[in-house]
Design a protein around this motif. Structure first.
Motif, mmCIF file in Angstrom:
data_model
loop_
_atom_site.group_PDB
_atom_site.id
_atom_site.type_symbol
_atom_site.label_atom_id
_atom_site.label_comp_id
_atom_site.label_asym_id
_atom_site.label_seq_id
_atom_site.Cartn_x
_atom_site.Cartn_y
_atom_site.Cartn_z
ATOM 1 N N UNK A 11 82.514 10.289 1.786
ATOM 2 C CA UNK A 11 81.636 10.252 0.606
ATOM 3 C C UNK A 11 80.265 10.855 0.931
ATOM 4 N N UNK A 12 79.719 10.472 2.102
ATOM 5 C CA UNK A 12 78.423 11.027 2.496
ATOM 6 C C UNK A 12 78.518 12.540 2.683
ATOM 7 N N UNK A 13 79.619 12.986 3.287
ATOM 8 C CA UNK A 13 79.812 14.424 3.503
ATOM 9 C C UNK A 13 79.899 15.168 2.175
ATOM 10 N N UNK A 14 80.753 14.636 1.274
ATOM 11 C CA UNK A 14 80.880 15.283 -0.041
ATOM 12 C C UNK A 14 79.559 15.248 -0.807
ATOM 13 N N UNK A 15 78.827 14.126 -0.640
ATOM 14 C CA UNK A 15 77.538 14.012 -1.323
ATOM 15 C C UNK A 15 76.548 15.062 -0.805
ATOM 16 N N UNK A 16 76.510 15.255 0.514
ATOM 17 C CA UNK A 16 75.612 16.265 1.080
ATOM 18 C C UNK A 16 76.016 17.668 0.627
ATOM 19 N N UNK A 17 77.344 17.915 0.608
ATOM 20 C CA UNK A 17 77.802 19.232 0.144
ATOM 21 C C UNK A 17 77.420 19.450 -1.312
ATOM 22 N N UNK A 18 77.602 18.384 -2.140
ATOM 23 C CA UNK A 18 77.248 18.505 -3.559
ATOM 24 C C UNK A 18 75.752 18.722 -3.732
ATOM 25 N N UNK A 19 74.943 18.004 -2.906
ATOM 26 C CA UNK A 19 73.497 18.177 -2.994
ATOM 27 C C UNK A 19 73.082 19.600 -2.616
ATOM 28 N N UNK A 20 73.662 20.111 -1.511
ATOM 29 C CA UNK A 20 73.324 21.476 -1.086
ATOM 30 C C UNK A 20 73.766 22.503 -2.127
ATOM 31 N N UNK A 21 74.986 22.328 -2.665
ATOM 32 C CA UNK A 21 75.481 23.258 -3.680
ATOM 33 C C UNK A 21 74.635 23.193 -4.956
ATOM 34 N N UNK A 22 74.303 21.946 -5.355
ATOM 35 C CA UNK A 22 73.463 21.798 -6.536
ATOM 36 C C UNK A 22 72.072 22.373 -6.329
ATOM 37 N N UNK A 23 71.542 22.190 -5.120
ATOM 38 C CA UNK A 23 70.223 22.746 -4.814
ATOM 39 C C UNK A 23 70.247 24.257 -4.864
ATOM 40 N N UNK A 24 71.342 24.826 -4.331
ATOM 41 C CA UNK A 24 71.465 26.279 -4.366
ATOM 42 C C UNK A 24 71.565 26.789 -5.795
ATOM 43 N N UNK A 25 72.372 26.086 -6.625
ATOM 44 C CA UNK A 25 72.491 26.502 -8.026
ATOM 45 C C UNK A 25 71.155 26.342 -8.752
ATOM 46 N N UNK A 26 70.500 25.190 -8.524
ATOM 47 C CA UNK A 26 69.206 24.974 -9.183
ATOM 48 C C UNK A 26 68.180 25.996 -8.729
ATOM 49 N N UNK A 27 68.234 26.343 -7.445
ATOM 50 C CA UNK A 27 67.315 27.348 -6.932
ATOM 51 C C UNK A 27 67.581 28.711 -7.566
ATOM 52 N N UNK A 28 68.867 29.012 -7.762
ATOM 53 C CA UNK A 28 69.210 30.269 -8.416
ATOM 54 C C UNK A 28 68.718 30.341 -9.847
ATOM 55 N N UNK A 29 68.581 29.185 -10.506
ATOM 56 C CA UNK A 29 68.087 29.161 -11.884
ATOM 57 C C UNK A 29 66.566 29.104 -11.925
ATOM 58 N N UNK A 30 65.981 28.245 -11.077
ATOM 59 C CA UNK A 30 64.531 28.037 -11.145
ATOM 60 C C UNK A 30 63.735 29.133 -10.446
ATOM 61 N N UNK A 31 64.317 29.775 -9.421
ATOM 62 C CA UNK A 31 63.577 30.796 -8.686
ATOM 63 C C UNK A 31 63.151 31.954 -9.577
ATOM 64 N N UNK A 32 64.074 32.540 -10.411
ATOM 65 C CA UNK A 32 63.608 33.615 -11.310
ATOM 66 C C UNK A 32 62.551 33.139 -12.300
ATOM 67 N N UNK A 33 62.682 31.881 -12.763
ATOM 68 C CA UNK A 33 61.687 31.364 -13.703
ATOM 69 C C UNK A 33 60.335 31.213 -13.014
ATOM 70 N N UNK A 34 60.340 30.704 -11.766
ATOM 71 C CA UNK A 34 59.086 30.542 -11.032
ATOM 72 C C UNK A 34 58.421 31.899 -10.790
ATOM 73 N N UNK A 35 59.237 32.902 -10.423
ATOM 74 C CA UNK A 35 58.675 34.240 -10.219
ATOM 75 C C UNK A 35 58.113 34.805 -11.518
ATOM 76 N N UNK A 36 58.835 34.560 -12.612
ATOM 77 C CA UNK A 36 58.377 35.054 -13.911
ATOM 78 C C UNK A 36 57.070 34.378 -14.318
ATOM 79 N N UNK A 37 56.978 33.064 -14.076
ATOM 80 C CA UNK A 37 55.744 32.334 -14.393
ATOM 81 C C UNK A 37 54.594 32.838 -13.530
ATOM 82 N N UNK A 38 54.875 33.085 -12.222
ATOM 83 C CA UNK A 38 53.829 33.607 -11.341
ATOM 84 C C UNK A 38 53.350 34.984 -11.811
ATOM 85 N N UNK A 39 54.308 35.829 -12.236
ATOM 86 C CA UNK A 39 53.928 37.150 -12.744
ATOM 87 C C UNK A 39 53.104 37.039 -14.014
ATOM 88 N N UNK A 40 53.467 36.099 -14.883
ATOM 89 C CA UNK A 40 52.685 35.889 -16.110
ATOM 90 C C UNK A 40 51.267 35.437 -15.790
#
Length: 391
Positions: free
Chosen positions: A104-133
């Motif tokens: 469970x801990x292993x799957x939880x860590x994998x899910x956290x890392x995968x979710x973080x990567x997905x969230x980073x893929x969504x939020x990173x372009x927005x953060x760059x766009x906000x910085x450019x604005x």
């Protein structure tokens, strides 16, 4: 026939699910044990006299707890007993629990890392766009940390990214264009300031000539000098682009004064302005170029005296300004060019098209300049404008 079965050996071959030392077996006939692997010194705790078909119990021997289960057989009324130590049972459960928690801990860590990567893929372009604005808000239009999203990506962030890029590029183009225009404007203003030096010097010179002509009692020179100075001031003064017909007629009058001294008896002009239209407003320098054009194409090539008649009158709700001469007129080809406004006046170089366009720009497309001429019968140029009180 006697059959001897080695129960201990038979029991020894059974699978031991709980490891060595677990799964002890015992058999009883309801009164006593006739086979036992159990490490008990007393067997009363097994309830050999139990009448139940099957069941389980928990017994304690030598400070150790055991889980005892039994099944009663229909054959010979035998009861089979099975003994499992609690430690053996819960060691397996604890191990399984540890494995499940680890998984469970292993799957939880994998899910956290995968979710973080997905969230980073969504939020990173927005953060760059906000910085450019924010950079654009401070006046920095370089967009260095931001890259344009590929055209095949149609998610909301990518569409917003491309639209923002297009907007900033357009703003940069407008800034560059405005900067160039400002430079041209400054250069024009600088040249205009430089150009003011020569007219002022010329005005002073003309005033000196006029004063000298009056001192020497030369009225013709004095009048020509005054008229020339008046024309120069009006030509250079660009503050008022719209004047009254009376002011425009005064400009023409000074121009004719100079030409009259030049051509003397060969030149005759009439200026007829109705009082009702004197305050009507017209674009500056519409009559003087037409008068100059009449002198150029009528008086200069004409041997006979040239008559130029300028008239301004009101008819209905319109005002008509006419410049007519008795010159040689125009042939069909030249008249066609003049009607197409391809003929340029001499001197200031203000063409007929320029006069017509300024009138239409001020009053509308239904107004403007028309030309009529006939060979050897003179030329007439007519300007039509709406009647205005001039207030």
């Amino acid at each position: 026939v006697v059959i001897v079965a080695d129960l201990k050996r038979v029991i020894g071959d059974l699978p031991k699910d709980w490891g060595e030392g677990a799964g002890k077996i015992a058999m009883s006939d309801g009164q006593e044990l006739f086979f036992s692997e159990m490490p008990f010194s007393q067997t009363d705790g097994l309830r050999l006299s139990s009448h139940g078909e099957n069941g389980y119990d928990i017994v304690e021997e030598n400070g150790q707890r055991f889980f005892v289960s039994y099944v009663k057989s229909a054959y010979k009324n035998w009861t089979y007993w099975s003994l499992i130590p609690f430690d053996a049972m819960f060691s397996k459960i604890s191990a399984m629990k540890t494995i499940l928690i680890s998984l469970f801990i292993l799957f939880f860590l994998i899910a956290v890392l995968f979710g973080r990567k997905m969230a980073r893929g969504i939020t990173s372009p927005i953060e760059k766009l906000v910085a450019a604005m924010k950079n654009v808000q401070t006046g920095d239009f370089k967009l260095a940390p931001l890259t344009r999203a590929p055209s095949d990506r149609q998610d909301e962030v990518s569409v917003l990214n491309r639209n923002f890029f297009t907007m900033v590029e357009r703003i940069n183009e407008l800034i560059a264009e405005n900067y160039e225009k400002q430079l041209m404007l400054k250069e024009t203003e600088f040249r205009a300031l430089q150009a003011q030096i020569n007219p002022h010097f010329l005005y002073n010179t003309l005033e000196s000539i006029n004063w000298l002509a009056k001192t020497n009692r030369q009225p013709q020179i004095s009048k020509m000098t005054e008229s020339l100075g008046f024309l120069l001031r009006n030509a250079i003064n660009m503050k008022n682009d719209v004047v009254t017909i009376e002011e425009e007629a005064e400009i023409v009058l000074h121009y004719f004064t100079i030409q009259r001294f030049r051509f003397e008896e060969r030149f005759v002009f009439e200026l007829d302005i109705e009082p009702a239209v004197k305050k009507c407003r017209v674009p500056k320098l519409v009559l003087q170029p037409l008068a100059e054009n009449a002198i150029t194409y009528c008086l200069e090539p004409f041997i006979e005296p040239c008559h130029i008649h300028i008239k301004a009158c009101k008819k209905g709700g319109f005002v008509y300004l006419t410049v007519a001469d008795n010159g040689p007129g125009m042939d069909e080809d030249f008249l066609e060019k003049a009607r197409k406004k391809l003929v340029r006046t001499r001197g200031r170089g203000i063409g007929l098209q320029n006069i017509d366009e300024r009138i239409q720009l001020m009053f509308g497309k239904e107004y403007g300049l028309t030309i009529s001429s006939e060979k050897n019968k003179g030329t007439e140029m007519l300007i039509k404008i709406p009647f205005q009180s001039g207030v």
